[in-house]
Structure formats: structure tokens, C-alpha cells
Design a protein around this motif. Structure first.
Motif, PDB file in Angstrom:
ATOM      1  N   ARG A  30       0.832  -1.216   0.000  1.00 32.45           N
ATOM      2  CA  ARG A  30       0.000   0.000   0.000  1.00 32.45           C
ATOM      3  C   ARG A  30       0.866   1.265   0.000  1.00 32.45           C
ATOM      4  N   ASP A 154     -14.060  -8.561  14.326  1.00 32.48           N
ATOM      5  CA  ASP A 154     -12.921  -7.961  15.022  1.00 32.48           C
ATOM      6  C   ASP A 154     -13.162  -6.458  15.137  1.00 32.48           C
ATOM      7  N   ARG A 157     -10.795  -3.331  14.168  1.00 29.90           N
ATOM      8  CA  ARG A 157     -10.757  -2.792  12.798  1.00 29.90           C
ATOM      9  C   ARG A 157     -11.395  -1.417  12.707  1.00 29.90           C
ATOM     10  N   ARG A 163      -7.687   5.332  12.153  1.00 32.93           N
ATOM     11  CA  ARG A 163      -6.230   5.503  12.154  1.00 32.93           C
ATOM     12  C   ARG A 163      -5.716   5.692  10.731  1.00 32.93           C
TER      13      ARG A 163
HETATM   14  P1  ATP Z   1       1.524  -0.224   9.311  1.00 31.60           P
HETATM   15  O1  ATP Z   1       2.189   0.619   8.300  1.00 31.60           O
HETATM   16  O2  ATP Z   1       0.990   0.585  10.437  1.00 31.60           O
HETATM   17  O3  ATP Z   1       2.312  -1.409   9.760  1.00 31.60           O
HETATM   18  P2  ATP Z   1      -0.135  -2.210   8.083  1.00 31.60           P
HETATM   19  O4  ATP Z   1      -1.235  -2.116   7.076  1.00 31.60           O
HETATM   20  O5  ATP Z   1       1.096  -2.956   7.686  1.00 31.60           O
HETATM   21  O6  ATP Z   1       0.204  -0.753   8.548  1.00 31.60           O
HETATM   22  P3  ATP Z   1      -0.283  -4.067  10.232  1.00 31.60           P
HETATM   23  O7  ATP Z   1      -0.979  -3.935  11.538  1.00 31.60           O
HETATM   24  O8  ATP Z   1       1.192  -4.180  10.214  1.00 31.60           O
HETATM   25  O9  ATP Z   1      -0.764  -2.834   9.354  1.00 31.60           O
HETATM   26  O10 ATP Z   1      -0.935  -5.326   9.518  1.00 31.60           O
HETATM   27  C1  ATP Z   1      -0.440  -5.851   8.302  1.00 31.60           C
HETATM   28  C2  ATP Z   1      -1.602  -6.302   7.423  1.00 31.60           C
HETATM   29  O11 ATP Z   1      -2.348  -7.321   8.089  1.00 31.60           O
HETATM   30  C3  ATP Z   1      -2.614  -5.200   7.108  1.00 31.60           C
HETATM   31  O12 ATP Z   1      -2.221  -4.445   5.990  1.00 31.60           O
HETATM   32  C4  ATP Z   1      -3.865  -6.015   6.868  1.00 31.60           C
HETATM   33  O13 ATP Z   1      -3.851  -6.587   5.583  1.00 31.60           O
HETATM   34  C5  ATP Z   1      -3.727  -7.153   7.854  1.00 31.60           C
HETATM   35  N1  ATP Z   1      -4.370  -6.848   9.154  1.00 31.60           N
HETATM   36  C6  ATP Z   1      -3.785  -6.334  10.261  1.00 31.60           C
HETATM   37  N2  ATP Z   1      -4.651  -6.228  11.276  1.00 31.60           N
HETATM   38  C7  ATP Z   1      -5.821  -6.696  10.815  1.00 31.60           C
HETATM   39  C8  ATP Z   1      -7.113  -6.877  11.394  1.00 31.60           C
HETATM   40  N3  ATP Z   1      -7.359  -6.513  12.655  1.00 31.60           N
HETATM   41  N4  ATP Z   1      -8.078  -7.407  10.609  1.00 31.60           N
HETATM   42  C9  ATP Z   1      -7.824  -7.787   9.326  1.00 31.60           C
HETATM   43  N5  ATP Z   1      -6.639  -7.642   8.735  1.00 31.60           N
HETATM   44  C10 ATP Z   1      -5.646  -7.111   9.458  1.00 31.60           C
END
Ligand code: ATP
Ligand code: MG
Length: 394
Positions: A30, A154, A157, A163
Motif C-alpha cells: 500500500r 474484530d 478494525r 487511524r
Molecule cells: P503499518 O504501516 O501501520 O504497519 P499495516 O497495514 O502494515 O500498517 P499491520 O498492523 O502491520 O498494518 O498489519 C499488516 C496487514 O495485516 C494489514 O495491511 C492487513 O492486511 C492485515 N491486518 C492487520 N490487522 C488486521 C485486522 N485486525 N483485521 C484484518 N486484517 C488485518
């Protein structure tokens, strides 16, 4: 491709050469598409954990029960997670069990938002099964699948949505936002520590006001610690033009200031939010200094007790609250303090004994008195001057 991906390509190729699939997934995909900096890359694979481990010399079981194995390669660790589904959620938080699957689609389907459900092949090709690219280009946060179900599964989310809205300056899609409004109270099922992580990321994001608007409008705020009566304080925060919060202590400091909290109320509030004791100390220093600046009663002793880091926090907040603040003047006044901590005092307990002071509580009292006089420039911080002062006092 950013070097973080380039460096990981050999790993992907190793997995694929063994007949499995491997993709980059999550935030790094992303953020790369948004031309933002990335920190670490996450890999999703059709290989089961044991199959991953068999392919590499050095791996660490960082979360093997969830399918995550860290592959160590030229000093970098790569979190590699087996495609999985999270089947039955009964308590509005973690899934009861995870099931490993061989299908990328199943794995992407369980992810929270379409912009987080993109996958990228080792060669940079994007796999977009949920129209995440459109949402990315249009600046939209939209749940994958049925938003009502996804927040039921969940509840964290919902906090993640606000956020990301702040971090990316994106809008939450209408149905997704409605579902958050309908399910906001489920946030009470989530551990405060986890809510706090998302809340702080929201406040420190590029457009905190954008996240805060949804946080208030959806009613999410009501289910956060001590926020029942915080609506007007949060709305004041939203109204601050160009609000930017550089660090956590500054963010908490602003909230506690807008809530008109005393120091004990601030401590209790932060305890309820499960912040560290160190954070509580830092916020208290920040808010005390902020009040002193706003009430025009800054003096050396206050600066000394505050310290430089929290002084900068307080100046930052005073400026955001539109108080005329002489930043350079305050920092110079601080930098010109003769001592910045007790350790720098040119007088020790030993010196006091030599000067005839008997050990006991009096010693501490004298040291504290001398410390204050040095900070207030009534005494020069030299051993001669201070021992002379001690000899002649009383
Ligand atoms: P960041 O840059 O803050 O790390 P991130 O999108 O990588 O953002 P993470 O918490 O590291 O967020 O999670 C990695 C991936 O896992 C997310 O991009 C999403 O696809 C999935 N994910 C994380 N938490 C959840 C959740 N609670 N429910 C569903 N998918 C989730
Ligand atoms: Mg991440």
C-alpha cells in the motif's frame, strides 16, 4: 521497486522455485503505491510454516501458531506468513482459530480494508482482487466484504479505519462508516492496550483531524477510556487549524489540556489508557510547562523541572493553541541554566560533611536549597562559591 523489495526478491524466488507461491502483502505494498516510505516488508505464501523452514538456513518461529516464520537473510528478518483464513470469531476480537490454506484469495479476503488487501509479486506485478487500487487512487478506506460482519468479527478494525484515515488523509467509505457507527460499542470488547496503539497512530498521523472527525461522528470515542464526556474537547481539537502532533507525549498533553485536567486527573486518565509510567511523567511535565507558558509565569525553576524535551512539546502546543510564544527565547533561557540536573551541581554530600554538616535529613535540605539557588542564578555553580555559602549559612 524500493530496495526493501529488491533485497527480498531472492527469498521469494527460493520459495517459488520450490513450487509455492509468495507475495508481498500488507502495509508495504500500500505505502509503496502511495510513494510513501516503507519500513518492513511482509510476505504471504502458500507454503506451510514447516515447508518455509525447510527452505532456509536461518528462521525464527516468531508466531508459528499463526503461521508466521521469520526468515533471516543478510541481517534482515522477513516475516513470512502462510495464507490463512480466520474462521470463527465469537468474542469480537481475535479469531478462535486460524486455518492454513493454499489460496491467496482466501488470505486477502480476511484482511481489513481493500487498500490493505493488495498483493505484489516478486517482479512488481500487483494482484488486486478487491478493487483496492481504485480505493487507493480515490483515497477511500473500505472494508473487504460486508463491513457489518467484518467489524463484528474484530472490533479493533473500527479503530484501524480512523487511524488509516488520519495517516493517509483518506475518507472512510459510506457503508463502512455506517457499520462503524452501528458497531462502535463493540470496541469495549477490545483490550485498551490495542485501542491505544491505533489511537496514538491516529493522533500522530498526517491529518489527525480527519481521523478525529470520524472517531467522534461514529461514536467510537465513547467506548474509549474516560472519553464519555470528551466530545467537546475532541471537537476543540478538530478545530485547531493544521493540527500536527510530533510525538505521543504532546498528543496526550493536548488532550489533557483540552479536558482541563489537573495533574492527578491526568495521571489517572493515562493509567486508564494503560500508558507507561514514563509516558505519564513526560505528559505531566509537558502540561505543567504548557500552563506556565499560557499563564505567562515561566521561570528558571519551572524550566529546570521541565527539561528540554518536554519544554519543546509545551512550546509546540502553545503555538498550536495560538498563544504568542517566544520559542527561541524560552529555549535560550533553558540552555543558559547553570545546571540541567542535580548531578551537575558543584557540591556533593562529601563537601557538606567537610563543611561541618552532619549526615541526616538536613543534608538533603541544604542540597535542595543550593540547587534551587543555582538554578535561579542566586549562586554561581562553582565548588568554592557553594561550599562558602554552606559554611556561612544560618
Ligand atoms: P503499518 O504501516 O501501520 O504497519 P499495516 O497495514 O502494515 O500498517 P499491520 O498492523 O502491520 O498494518 O498489519 C499488516 C496487514 O495485516 C494489514 O495491511 C492487513 O492486511 C492485515 N491486518 C492487520 N490487522 C488486521 C485486522 N485486525 N483485521 C484484518 N486484517 C488485518
Ligand atoms: Mg505493518
Amino acid at each position: 521497486l524500493p530496495k526493501e523489495f529488491e533485497e527480498a526478491r531472492p527469498i521469494m524466488q527460493t520459495i517459488e522455485a520450490a513450487g509455492f507461491e509468495a507475495y508481498f502483502v500488507g502495509g508495504s505494498v500500500r505505502d509503496t503505491l502511495l510513494h510513501k516510505e516503507i519500513h518492513d516488508v511482509d510476505i504471504a505464501t502458500s507454503a506451510y510454516p514447516e515447508e518455509v523452514k525447510a527452505l532456509f538456513h536461518k528462521t525464527v518461529d516468531t508466531g508459528i501458531e499463526h503461521g508466521t516464520v521469520m526468515i533471516l537473510d543478510h541481517g534482515i528478518g522477513y516475516e513470512t506468513t502462510t495464507f490463512r483464513t480466520e474462521s470463527t470469531y465469537q468474542d469480537y476480537r481475535r479469531p478462535d482459530s486460524v486455518t492454513f490454506v493454499r489460496s491467496l484469495k482466501e488470505d486477502l479476503k480476511r484482511r481489513d480494508f481493500t487498500i490493505n488487501a493488495l498483493a505484489m509479486r516478486e517482479n512488481g506485478e500487483i494482484i488486486d482482487l478487491f478493487a483496492g487500487l481504485d480505493d487507493l487512487n480515490n483515497g477511500i478506506i473500505k472494508a473487504v466484504g460486508n463491513p457489518e460482519e467484518r467489524f463484528n468479527e474484530d472490533a479493533l478494525r473500527m479503530m484501524r479505519a480512523v487511524r488509516f484515515a488520519s495517516q493517509l488523509n483518506f475518507k472512510i467509505e459510506v457503508e463502512t462508516e455506517k457499520a462503524i457507527t452501528n458497531h462502535a460499542e463493540l470496541l469495549e470488547k477490545i483490550a485498551v492496550e490495542r485501542i491505544q496503539v491505533e489511537f496514538i497512530k491516529m493522533l500522530l498521523g498526517q491529518e489527525p483531524a480527519v481521523g478525529l472527525v470520524s472517531f467522534v461522528e461514529t461514536g467510537l470515542f465513547q467506548y474509549c477510556p474516560d472519553f464519555k464526556d470528551a466530545q467537546s474537547a475532541l471537537e476543540s481539537m478538530i478545530k485547531i487549524a493544521d493540527l500536527r502532533l510530533p510525538n505521543e507525549a504532546t498528543a496526550w498533553g493536548l488532550i489533557c489540556h483540552l479536558l482541563n485536567f489537573s495533574s492527578p486527573q491526568t495521571s489517572q486518565f493515562l493509567k486508564n489508557w494503560k500508558t507507561s509510567n514514563q509516558m505519564i511523567e513526560s505528559v505531566l511535565k509537558t502540561t505543567k510547562a504548557l500552563n506556565a507558558i499560557l499563564e505567562n509565569r515561566v521561570d528558571n525553576w519551572m524550566l529546570y523541572q521541565t527539561g528540554r524535551t518536554e519544554l519543546i512539546n509545551a512550546i509546540n502546543l502553545a503555538q498550536q493553541l495560538f498563544a504568542a510564544t517566544d520559542e527561541a527565547g524560552l529555549l535560550t533561557q533553558y540552555d543558559n541554566l547553570q545546571i540541567k540536573s542535580k548531578k551537575e551541581l558543584a557540591l556533593t554530600g562529601k563537601d557538606l560533611m567537610t563543611a561541618g554538616v552532619k549526615p541526616g535529613p538536613q543534608m538533603g535540605q541544604i542540597l535542595a536549597e543550593v540547587e534551587r539557588k543555582v538554578v535561579e542564578n542566586e549562586l554561581t555553580n562553582s565548588n568554592d562559591v557553594l561550599t562558602e555559602y554552606v559554611r556561612n549559612r544560618k
